[in-house]
Design a protein around this motif. Sequence first.
Motif, PDB file in Angstrom:
ATOM      1  N   ALA A  32       0.766  -1.198   0.089  1.00 48.11           N
ATOM      2  CA  ALA A  32      -0.029   0.124  -0.035  1.00 48.11           C
ATOM      3  C   ALA A  32       0.999   1.305   0.213  1.00 48.11           C
ATOM      4  O   ALA A  32       0.722   2.063  -0.857  1.00 48.11           O
ATOM      5  N   ARG A  33       1.948   1.395   0.658  1.00 47.36           N
ATOM      6  CA  ARG A  33       2.984   2.563   0.705  1.00 47.36           C
ATOM      7  C   ARG A  33       3.489   2.568  -0.556  1.00 47.36           C
ATOM      8  O   ARG A  33       3.753   3.766  -1.003  1.00 47.36           O
ATOM      9  N   LEU A  34       4.066   1.554  -1.269  1.00 47.54           N
ATOM     10  CA  LEU A  34       4.655   1.642  -2.462  1.00 47.54           C
ATOM     11  C   LEU A  34       3.529   2.113  -3.706  1.00 47.54           C
ATOM     12  O   LEU A  34       3.848   2.811  -4.423  1.00 47.54           O
ATOM     13  N   ASP A  35       2.392   1.761  -3.337  1.00 49.23           N
ATOM     14  CA  ASP A  35       1.392   2.100  -4.263  1.00 49.23           C
ATOM     15  C   ASP A  35       0.991   3.688  -4.244  1.00 49.23           C
ATOM     16  O   ASP A  35       1.048   4.144  -5.168  1.00 49.23           O
ATOM     17  N   ARG A  36       1.045   4.171  -3.041  1.00 51.03           N
ATOM     18  CA  ARG A  36       0.880   5.578  -2.712  1.00 51.03           C
ATOM     19  C   ARG A  36       2.035   6.463  -3.432  1.00 51.03           C
ATOM     20  O   ARG A  36       1.840   7.319  -3.878  1.00 51.03           O
ATOM     21  N   LEU A  37       3.152   5.832  -3.068  1.00 51.60           N
ATOM     22  CA  LEU A  37       4.348   6.495  -3.558  1.00 51.60           C
ATOM     23  C   LEU A  37       4.438   6.452  -5.181  1.00 51.60           C
ATOM     24  O   LEU A  37       4.628   7.299  -5.762  1.00 51.60           O
ATOM     25  N   ASP A  38       4.246   5.239  -5.700  1.00 48.45           N
ATOM     26  CA  ASP A  38       4.053   5.364  -7.193  1.00 48.45           C
ATOM     27  C   ASP A  38       2.780   6.304  -7.647  1.00 48.45           C
ATOM     28  O   ASP A  38       3.207   7.265  -8.613  1.00 48.45           O
ATOM     29  N   ASP A  39       1.967   6.524  -7.252  1.00 53.38           N
ATOM     30  CA  ASP A  39       0.768   7.416  -7.481  1.00 53.38           C
ATOM     31  C   ASP A  39       1.287   8.799  -7.431  1.00 53.38           C
ATOM     32  O   ASP A  39       1.168   9.793  -8.325  1.00 53.38           O
ATOM     33  N   TYR A  40       2.076   9.074  -6.470  1.00 55.82           N
ATOM     34  CA  TYR A  40       2.752  10.471  -6.001  1.00 55.82           C
ATOM     35  C   TYR A  40       3.663  10.961  -7.064  1.00 55.82           C
ATOM     36  O   TYR A  40       3.489  11.893  -7.795  1.00 55.82           O
TER      37      TYR A  40
END
Length: 112
Positions: free
Chosen positions: A95-103
Amino acid sequence: MAKHDPDLSRLFHALSDATRRAMLAQLAEGPATVSDLAAPTGLRLPTIMRHLAVLEEAGLITTTKGGRIRSCAFVPQALDPMRTWMDDQRAIWEARLDRLDDYVMKLMEARK
């Protein structure tokens, strides 16, 4: 599961030693006597017994004694708390990596 679950700590401690992991790998093939477990290690019996005590305390093995022979068996379901903890950690980090990717994607689009 609590962050500092003593049962989880015992499991990780038990698996932190290469000798104990080798014993579990051997026991995954089927039950074995203490002598069978000791043979490939080259360790003395008291040391082997201490390793087995750690594995038994963590619930990873059971031991039975028949006469002068002590046998050990692997308890695979004892790994379930570790599996649950690792699955939870994987979900958190994904989930953290997905949020970072989105950012990062939003930053790249804003630069265009």
